[in-house]
Design an enzyme around this catalytic site. Structure first.
Site, PDB file in Angstrom:
ATOM      1  CE  LYS A 183     -13.942  -7.346   2.978  1.00 64.60           C
ATOM      2  NZ  LYS A 183     -12.746  -6.815   2.307  1.00 64.60           N
ATOM      3  CB  SER A 235      -4.294  -6.604   4.636  1.00 64.98           C
ATOM      4  OG  SER A 235      -4.042  -5.315   4.146  1.00 64.98           O
ATOM      5  NE  ARG A 252      -2.297  -7.493  -4.374  1.00 64.40           N
ATOM      6  CZ  ARG A 252      -3.081  -7.562  -3.312  1.00 64.40           C
ATOM      7  NH1 ARG A 252      -2.574  -7.831  -2.154  1.00 64.40           N
ATOM      8  NH2 ARG A 252      -4.375  -7.382  -3.423  1.00 64.40           N
ATOM      9  CG  HIS A 283      -1.922  -1.024   1.344  1.00 68.15           C
ATOM     10  ND1 HIS A 283      -2.085  -1.782   2.472  1.00 68.15           N
ATOM     11  CD2 HIS A 283      -2.870  -1.454   0.475  1.00 68.15           C
ATOM     12  CE1 HIS A 283      -3.090  -2.641   2.309  1.00 68.15           C
ATOM     13  NE2 HIS A 283      -3.574  -2.465   1.090  1.00 68.15           N
TER      14      HIS A 283
HETATM   15  N1  COD Z   1       0.994  -4.015  -4.361  1.00 66.04           N
HETATM   16  C1  COD Z   1       0.196  -3.187  -5.071  1.00 66.04           C
HETATM   17  N2  COD Z   1      -1.093  -2.894  -4.763  1.00 66.04           N
HETATM   18  C2  COD Z   1      -1.584  -3.464  -3.670  1.00 66.04           C
HETATM   19  C3  COD Z   1      -0.834  -4.332  -2.848  1.00 66.04           C
HETATM   20  C4  COD Z   1       0.511  -4.614  -3.240  1.00 66.04           C
HETATM   21  N3  COD Z   1       1.286  -5.465  -2.553  1.00 66.04           N
HETATM   22  N4  COD Z   1      -1.622  -4.752  -1.831  1.00 66.04           N
HETATM   23  C5  COD Z   1      -2.832  -4.163  -2.022  1.00 66.04           C
HETATM   24  N5  COD Z   1      -2.812  -3.390  -3.123  1.00 66.04           N
HETATM   25  C6  COD Z   1      -3.904  -2.584  -3.673  1.00 66.04           C
HETATM   26  C7  COD Z   1      -5.144  -3.422  -3.981  1.00 66.04           C
HETATM   27  O1  COD Z   1      -5.081  -4.004  -5.262  1.00 66.04           O
HETATM   28  C8  COD Z   1      -6.215  -2.348  -3.901  1.00 66.04           C
HETATM   29  O2  COD Z   1      -6.267  -1.598  -5.093  1.00 66.04           O
HETATM   30  C9  COD Z   1      -5.696  -1.410  -2.798  1.00 66.04           C
HETATM   31  O3  COD Z   1      -4.303  -1.659  -2.703  1.00 66.04           O
HETATM   32  C10 COD Z   1      -6.352  -1.624  -1.441  1.00 66.04           C
HETATM   33  O4  COD Z   1      -6.209  -2.977  -1.061  1.00 66.04           O
HETATM   34  P1  COD Z   1      -6.998  -3.556   0.221  1.00 66.04           P
HETATM   35  O5  COD Z   1      -6.858  -5.039   0.196  1.00 66.04           O
HETATM   36  O6  COD Z   1      -6.569  -2.826   1.437  1.00 66.04           O
HETATM   37  O7  COD Z   1      -8.493  -3.082  -0.028  1.00 66.04           O
HETATM   38  P2  COD Z   1      -9.724  -3.784  -0.789  1.00 66.04           P
HETATM   39  O8  COD Z   1      -9.269  -4.401  -2.076  1.00 66.04           O
HETATM   40  O9  COD Z   1     -10.424  -4.661   0.191  1.00 66.04           O
HETATM   41  O10 COD Z   1     -10.614  -2.469  -1.105  1.00 66.04           O
HETATM   42  C11 COD Z   1     -11.810  -2.592  -1.787  1.00 66.04           C
HETATM   43  C12 COD Z   1     -12.528  -1.242  -1.960  1.00 66.04           C
HETATM   44  C13 COD Z   1     -12.709  -0.549  -0.634  1.00 66.04           C
HETATM   45  C14 COD Z   1     -11.660  -0.369  -2.861  1.00 66.04           C
HETATM   46  C15 COD Z   1     -13.892  -1.575  -2.644  1.00 66.04           C
HETATM   47  O11 COD Z   1     -14.546  -2.561  -1.905  1.00 66.04           O
HETATM   48  C16 COD Z   1     -14.804  -0.346  -2.758  1.00 66.04           C
HETATM   49  O12 COD Z   1     -14.548   0.565  -3.507  1.00 66.04           O
HETATM   50  N6  COD Z   1     -15.914  -0.364  -1.997  1.00 66.04           N
HETATM   51  C17 COD Z   1     -16.872   0.740  -1.941  1.00 66.04           C
HETATM   52  C18 COD Z   1     -18.275   0.297  -2.406  1.00 66.04           C
HETATM   53  C19 COD Z   1     -18.352   0.424  -3.898  1.00 66.04           C
HETATM   54  O13 COD Z   1     -18.415   1.511  -4.428  1.00 66.04           O
HETATM   55  N7  COD Z   1     -18.294  -0.740  -4.595  1.00 66.04           N
HETATM   56  C20 COD Z   1     -18.228  -0.753  -6.050  1.00 66.04           C
HETATM   57  C21 COD Z   1     -19.571  -0.888  -6.710  1.00 66.04           C
HETATM   58  S1  COD Z   1     -20.354  -2.422  -6.353  1.00 66.04           S
END
Ligand code: COD
Length: 162
Positions: free
Chosen positions: A41, A128, A90, A17
């Site tokens: 969640k 995470s 990723r 992140h």
């Molecule tokens: N390298 C690069 N990128 C990374 C890495 C890594 N090692 N680890 C994580 N990431 C990126 C992920 O691909 C993601 O883009 C971002 O970092 C955040 O990752 P996470 O795991 O903390 O978060 P997520 O994937 O659970 O987040 C999901 C959202 C909150 C973005 C999503 O659920 C959302 O937008 N929800 C709002 C409701 C909505 O509008 N939904 C869409 C219409 S249905």
């Protein structure tokens, strides 16, 4: 001014992140890192804790703001006067999900563009969930999470184990 939103769960924040935040801050005028409050969640860290950890690792970036949001991302982006969402990619497994999300978001709001940043290969395996999994068995996570928040994360993982 180009304002980009970097949304996520950040439960907890990882070096993957942090790498995306740092690179996005060099591309956009302002980056809003925003934690989703998802009532469906059961996170390990509260919203306040996740926001606080993100603030700790971004306080030296003048153009990075940390926030949280509920509901749809498109509504939140509008509220922040942004039409850019930054996502990290990723592996192919990320791609399928993120591709669907990008298309849904653009269907809901045709102005919204999702910009993808390829993971840094040093962090391509970091997530995470992996941090929580390794930590829950007492493994070392020091290369996976930012130094500034290592102790906070370790303390919680220890509490969960005991
Ligand atoms: N390298 C690069 N990128 C990374 C890495 C890594 N090692 N680890 C994580 N990431 C990126 C992920 O691909 C993601 O883009 C971002 O970092 C955040 O990752 P996470 O795991 O903390 O978060 P997520 O994937 O659970 O987040 C999901 C959202 C909150 C973005 C999503 O659920 C959302 O937008 N929800 C709002 C409701 C909505 O509008 N939904 C869409 C219409 S249905």
């Amino acid at each position: 001014m180009t304002v980009a939103i970097y949304p996520g769960s950040f439960d907890p924040v990882t070096n993957g992140h942090r790498d995306i935040i740092e690179r996005a801050s060099r591309v956009f005028d302002k980056v809003v890192v925003s934690v989703l409050e998802n009532p469906r969640k059961q996170p390990m860290f509260t919203i306040e804790e996740r926001v606080e950890m993100l603030k700790m690792i971004t306080n030296s970036y003048e153009n990075v703001e940390v926030d949280s949001f509920q509901g749809l991302l498109i509504d939140y982006a509008k509220q922040k006067n942004s039409n850019i969402v930054v996502k990290g990619l990723r592996a192919m497994s990320d791609f399928e999900f993120e591709f669907q999300m990008a298309l849904i978001n653009r269907k809901l709001d045709s102005r919204l563009e999702t910009m993808f940043m390829m993971t840094n290969n040093r962090y391509s395996y970091v997530s995470s969930s992996i941090v929580k999994e390794i930590g829950s068995y007492g493994g070392d996570i020091c290369e996976l999470v930012p130094n500034e928040v290592y102790n906070i994360i370790m303390r919680r993982l220890r509490q969960e184990r005991d």
